[in-house]
Design a protein around this motif. Structure first.
Motif, PDB file in Angstrom:
ATOM      1  N   LEU A   1       0.571  -1.151  -0.027  1.00 33.21           N
ATOM      2  CA  LEU A   1      -0.188   0.235   0.191  1.00 33.21           C
ATOM      3  C   LEU A   1       1.047   1.142  -0.204  1.00 33.21           C
ATOM      4  O   LEU A   1       0.482   1.987  -0.652  1.00 33.21           O
ATOM      5  CB  LEU A   1      -1.112   0.082   1.389  1.00 33.21           C
ATOM      6  CG  LEU A   1      -2.328  -1.112   1.058  1.00 33.21           C
ATOM      7  CD1 LEU A   1      -2.965  -1.154   2.520  1.00 33.21           C
ATOM      8  CD2 LEU A   1      -2.821  -0.665   0.093  1.00 33.21           C
ATOM      9  N   SER A   2       1.881   1.305   0.504  1.00 33.25           N
ATOM     10  CA  SER A   2       2.722   2.899   0.864  1.00 33.25           C
ATOM     11  C   SER A   2       3.526   2.767  -0.928  1.00 33.25           C
ATOM     12  O   SER A   2       3.433   3.522  -1.462  1.00 33.25           O
ATOM     13  CB  SER A   2       4.172   2.119   1.907  1.00 33.25           C
ATOM     14  OG  SER A   2       4.755   1.510   0.937  1.00 33.25           O
ATOM     15  N   ALA A   3       3.755   1.889  -1.317  1.00 32.28           N
ATOM     16  CA  ALA A   3       4.310   1.813  -2.759  1.00 32.28           C
ATOM     17  C   ALA A   3       2.762   2.336  -3.591  1.00 32.28           C
ATOM     18  O   ALA A   3       3.513   3.502  -4.509  1.00 32.28           O
ATOM     19  CB  ALA A   3       4.669   0.167  -3.417  1.00 32.28           C
TER      20      ALA A   3
ATOM     21  N   ASP B   1       0.745   7.126  -6.668  1.00 32.04           N
ATOM     22  CA  ASP B   1      -0.413   8.334  -6.560  1.00 32.04           C
ATOM     23  C   ASP B   1      -0.264   9.386  -6.622  1.00 32.04           C
ATOM     24  O   ASP B   1      -0.883  10.164  -6.805  1.00 32.04           O
ATOM     25  CB  ASP B   1      -1.420   7.485  -5.533  1.00 32.04           C
ATOM     26  CG  ASP B   1      -2.458   8.272  -5.801  1.00 32.04           C
ATOM     27  OD1 ASP B   1      -3.669   8.206  -7.167  1.00 32.04           O
ATOM     28  OD2 ASP B   1      -3.218   8.935  -4.660  1.00 32.04           O
ATOM     29  N   ALA B   2       1.076   9.321  -5.321  1.00 34.32           N
ATOM     30  CA  ALA B   2       1.350  11.080  -5.429  1.00 34.32           C
ATOM     31  C   ALA B   2       2.432  11.304  -5.977  1.00 34.32           C
ATOM     32  O   ALA B   2       2.877  12.493  -6.397  1.00 34.32           O
ATOM     33  CB  ALA B   2       1.908  10.994  -4.103  1.00 34.32           C
ATOM     34  N   GLY B   3       2.874  10.508  -6.877  1.00 37.83           N
ATOM     35  CA  GLY B   3       3.772  10.811  -8.437  1.00 37.83           C
ATOM     36  C   GLY B   3       5.203  10.961  -8.008  1.00 37.83           C
ATOM     37  O   GLY B   3       6.598  11.441  -8.669  1.00 37.83           O
TER      38      GLY B   3
ATOM     39  N   THR C   1      10.662   7.529   0.702  1.00 43.33           N
ATOM     40  CA  THR C   1       9.531   7.360   0.362  1.00 43.33           C
ATOM     41  C   THR C   1       8.829   6.576   0.614  1.00 43.33           C
ATOM     42  O   THR C   1       7.990   6.843   1.201  1.00 43.33           O
ATOM     43  CB  THR C   1       9.209   7.605  -0.962  1.00 43.33           C
ATOM     44  OG1 THR C   1       8.910   6.966  -2.111  1.00 43.33           O
ATOM     45  CG2 THR C   1       9.945   8.780  -1.408  1.00 43.33           C
ATOM     46  N   MET C   2       8.592   5.253   0.683  1.00 48.59           N
ATOM     47  CA  MET C   2       8.306   4.581   0.965  1.00 48.59           C
ATOM     48  C   MET C   2       8.301   4.205   2.636  1.00 48.59           C
ATOM     49  O   MET C   2       7.320   4.443   3.510  1.00 48.59           O
ATOM     50  CB  MET C   2       8.258   3.087   0.859  1.00 48.59           C
ATOM     51  CG  MET C   2       7.457   2.798  -0.979  1.00 48.59           C
ATOM     52  SD  MET C   2       8.595   1.670  -2.053  1.00 48.59           S
ATOM     53  CE  MET C   2       7.685   0.484  -0.980  1.00 48.59           C
ATOM     54  N   ASN C   3       9.253   4.104   3.469  1.00 52.02           N
ATOM     55  CA  ASN C   3       9.379   4.648   5.100  1.00 52.02           C
ATOM     56  C   ASN C   3       8.490   5.641   5.557  1.00 52.02           C
ATOM     57  O   ASN C   3       8.452   6.093   6.169  1.00 52.02           O
ATOM     58  CB  ASN C   3      10.756   4.600   5.189  1.00 52.02           C
ATOM     59  CG  ASN C   3      11.602   2.648   5.137  1.00 52.02           C
ATOM     60  OD1 ASN C   3      11.028   2.252   5.438  1.00 52.02           O
ATOM     61  ND2 ASN C   3      12.408   2.616   4.470  1.00 52.02           N
ATOM     62  N   ALA C   4       8.597   6.729   4.945  1.00 55.16           N
ATOM     63  CA  ALA C   4       8.241   8.231   5.143  1.00 55.16           C
ATOM     64  C   ALA C   4       6.412   7.734   5.090  1.00 55.16           C
ATOM     65  O   ALA C   4       5.962   8.253   5.999  1.00 55.16           O
ATOM     66  CB  ALA C   4       8.596   9.069   4.027  1.00 55.16           C
ATOM     67  N   VAL C   5       5.858   7.076   4.291  1.00 59.65           N
ATOM     68  CA  VAL C   5       5.005   6.724   3.770  1.00 59.65           C
ATOM     69  C   VAL C   5       4.501   5.742   4.877  1.00 59.65           C
ATOM     70  O   VAL C   5       3.467   5.820   5.604  1.00 59.65           O
ATOM     71  CB  VAL C   5       4.061   5.994   2.740  1.00 59.65           C
ATOM     72  CG1 VAL C   5       2.610   5.683   2.592  1.00 59.65           C
ATOM     73  CG2 VAL C   5       3.868   6.972   1.536  1.00 59.65           C
TER      74      VAL C   5
ATOM     75  N   GLY D   1       8.895   1.146 -12.066  1.00 56.90           N
ATOM     76  CA  GLY D   1       7.681   1.562 -11.454  1.00 56.90           C
ATOM     77  C   GLY D   1       6.363   0.414 -11.249  1.00 56.90           C
ATOM     78  O   GLY D   1       6.545   0.112 -11.586  1.00 56.90           O
ATOM     79  N   VAL D   2       6.187   1.250 -10.188  1.00 59.55           N
ATOM     80  CA  VAL D   2       4.763   0.616  -9.960  1.00 59.55           C
ATOM     81  C   VAL D   2       4.042   0.427 -11.453  1.00 59.55           C
ATOM     82  O   VAL D   2       3.217  -0.014 -11.131  1.00 59.55           O
ATOM     83  CB  VAL D   2       4.134   1.431  -8.755  1.00 59.55           C
ATOM     84  CG1 VAL D   2       2.448   1.381  -8.606  1.00 59.55           C
ATOM     85  CG2 VAL D   2       4.906   0.922  -7.737  1.00 59.55           C
ATOM     86  N   ASP D   3       3.642   1.491 -12.107  1.00 60.88           N
ATOM     87  CA  ASP D   3       2.579   1.451 -13.238  1.00 60.88           C
ATOM     88  C   ASP D   3       2.922   0.504 -14.370  1.00 60.88           C
ATOM     89  O   ASP D   3       2.290   0.009 -14.886  1.00 60.88           O
ATOM     90  CB  ASP D   3       2.885   2.835 -13.572  1.00 60.88           C
ATOM     91  CG  ASP D   3       2.486   4.094 -14.012  1.00 60.88           C
ATOM     92  OD1 ASP D   3       1.466   3.565 -12.200  1.00 60.88           O
ATOM     93  OD2 ASP D   3       2.659   5.046 -13.927  1.00 60.88           O
ATOM     94  N   ASP D   4       4.494   0.100 -14.189  1.00 62.03           N
ATOM     95  CA  ASP D   4       4.991  -1.323 -15.445  1.00 62.03           C
ATOM     96  C   ASP D   4       4.173  -1.812 -14.467  1.00 62.03           C
ATOM     97  O   ASP D   4       4.497  -3.365 -15.200  1.00 62.03           O
ATOM     98  CB  ASP D   4       6.307  -0.815 -15.366  1.00 62.03           C
ATOM     99  CG  ASP D   4       6.390   0.490 -16.894  1.00 62.03           C
ATOM    100  OD1 ASP D   4       5.595   0.888 -17.152  1.00 62.03           O
ATOM    101  OD2 ASP D   4       8.017   1.534 -17.098  1.00 62.03           O
ATOM    102  N   PHE D   5       4.864  -2.243 -12.730  1.00 63.52           N
ATOM    103  CA  PHE D   5       5.066  -3.488 -11.909  1.00 63.52           C
ATOM    104  C   PHE D   5       3.261  -4.336 -12.438  1.00 63.52           C
ATOM    105  O   PHE D   5       2.727  -5.126 -12.639  1.00 63.52           O
ATOM    106  CB  PHE D   5       5.154  -3.287 -11.080  1.00 63.52           C
ATOM    107  CG  PHE D   5       5.265  -4.484 -10.463  1.00 63.52           C
ATOM    108  CD1 PHE D   5       6.215  -5.665 -10.594  1.00 63.52           C
ATOM    109  CD2 PHE D   5       4.599  -4.772  -9.121  1.00 63.52           C
ATOM    110  CE1 PHE D   5       6.846  -6.263 -10.181  1.00 63.52           C
ATOM    111  CE2 PHE D   5       4.642  -5.641  -7.923  1.00 63.52           C
ATOM    112  CZ  PHE D   5       6.037  -6.624  -8.490  1.00 63.52           C
TER     113      PHE D   5
END
Length: 105
Positions: free
Chosen positions: A41-43, A48-50, A57-61, A86-90
């Motif tokens: 979900l953090s990913a 989503d935040a771009g 960044t994932m640890n921050a979320v 990236g997530v969009d390609d995943f």
């Protein structure tokens, strides 16, 4: 934990096929399964935040959501996401279809 970060109405329909059949609630997940869900979900939040899905960044979320995970999870997810671009390609877009069937014969 994640239940504070995600409204219960979104967790209620969560149905995960597990070793002992269908799990009906978040509470039925093992610690590892919960941590995997938190990192996943953090990913998605990062995407989503771009922002790039880096360990930072994932640890921050995860921290901002009031959750913690074992130190092994974030590097594995960040590395995997980076390797695929990236997530969009995943994650394929909805309705993009699955892979083709195998040849008969």
């Amino acid at each position: 934990d994640l239940q504070r970060a995600v409204p219960s109405r979104l967790l209620a329909p969560l149905q995960v096929k597990g070793r002992q059949g269908i799990m009906a609630t978040f509470a039925d997940l093992t610690t590892g399964e919960k941590e995997e869900l938190i990192v996943s979900l953090s990913a998605l939040v990062c995407a989503d935040a771009g922002v790039d899905c880096t360990e930072e960044t994932m640890n921050a979320v995860i921290t901002a959501s009031g959750n913690t995970v074992a130190s092994c999870w974030v590097p594995v997810f960040a590395s995997t996401i980076a390797k695929v671009g990236g997530v969009d390609d995943f994650t394929p877009a909805p309705g993009s279809g699955g892979g083709g069937g195998g040849g008969g014969g």
